[in-house]
Design a protein around this motif. Sequence first.
Motif, PDB file in Angstrom:
ATOM      1  N   LEU A  19      70.355  72.084  85.079  1.00 34.31           N
ATOM      2  CA  LEU A  19      69.257  72.192  84.108  1.00 34.31           C
ATOM      3  C   LEU A  19      69.619  71.546  82.773  1.00 34.31           C
ATOM      4  O   LEU A  19      68.744  71.001  82.096  1.00 34.31           O
TER       5      LEU A  19
ATOM      6  N   LEU B  82      66.728  77.505  77.492  1.00 37.41           N
ATOM      7  CA  LEU B  82      66.700  78.122  78.816  1.00 37.41           C
ATOM      8  C   LEU B  82      67.843  79.118  78.911  1.00 37.41           C
ATOM      9  O   LEU B  82      68.961  78.834  78.482  1.00 37.41           O
TER      10      LEU B  82
ATOM     11  N   ILE C 264      69.674  81.506  81.936  1.00 38.05           N
ATOM     12  CA  ILE C 264      69.759  81.725  83.369  1.00 38.05           C
ATOM     13  C   ILE C 264      70.482  83.036  83.626  1.00 38.05           C
ATOM     14  O   ILE C 264      71.537  83.302  83.035  1.00 38.05           O
TER      15      ILE C 264
ATOM     16  N   ILE D 184      65.065  82.384  85.476  1.00 39.05           N
ATOM     17  CA  ILE D 184      65.166  81.341  84.459  1.00 39.05           C
ATOM     18  C   ILE D 184      64.140  81.671  83.383  1.00 39.05           C
ATOM     19  O   ILE D 184      62.942  81.738  83.660  1.00 39.05           O
TER      20      ILE D 184
ATOM     21  N   SER E  78      62.309  80.546  80.073  1.00 39.29           N
ATOM     22  CA  SER E  78      61.956  79.352  79.290  1.00 39.29           C
ATOM     23  C   SER E  78      61.404  79.823  77.954  1.00 39.29           C
ATOM     24  O   SER E  78      60.316  80.395  77.883  1.00 39.29           O
TER      25      SER E  78
ATOM     26  N   VAL F 244      60.703  72.902  84.383  1.00 39.22           N
ATOM     27  CA  VAL F 244      61.791  73.501  85.167  1.00 39.22           C
ATOM     28  C   VAL F 244      61.360  73.656  86.620  1.00 39.22           C
ATOM     29  O   VAL F 244      62.088  73.281  87.546  1.00 39.22           O
TER      30      VAL F 244
END
Length: 131
Positions: free
Chosen positions: A16, A42, A44, A63, A65, A80
């Motif tokens: 990413l 982002l 994770i 994830i 955003s 994404v």
Amino acid sequence: MEALMPDLDATLVTFLTGHAALIPLHRGRVGTKLAAGTDPALRITGLGGTQPMPWESQPEFQIESWGGDQGAASKLARTVEAAIHDLVGPVTGGHVRSVTVALSLMWSPDETTGRARYLSQVSLLAYPEGS
């Protein structure tokens, strides 16, 4: 001993961070901890998963955003979810056979700050090298 599964947390962060479509949106602000400030980013989180066989792993990831506003967060999340399928193929220590977006574009502004955020959940199917 069976081969070790690839480090998919690190693989996902690296993927990413370096994906060409995402770089202009998050400008490198990708990790397992939320970057300081209010710029798009982002985050994770590994959610666990299953390992039905010693040579097969099915981890899930959330994830987040984050954007300065709902429009920026939405564009980041949609990008994404479009880009994540490019992860299929060889990775360090193994390969990813498939990616599934299990939860798409869930609007979830931060409860504390009200900051714009969308959640996505992805499932991977992965194998170690040599399998």
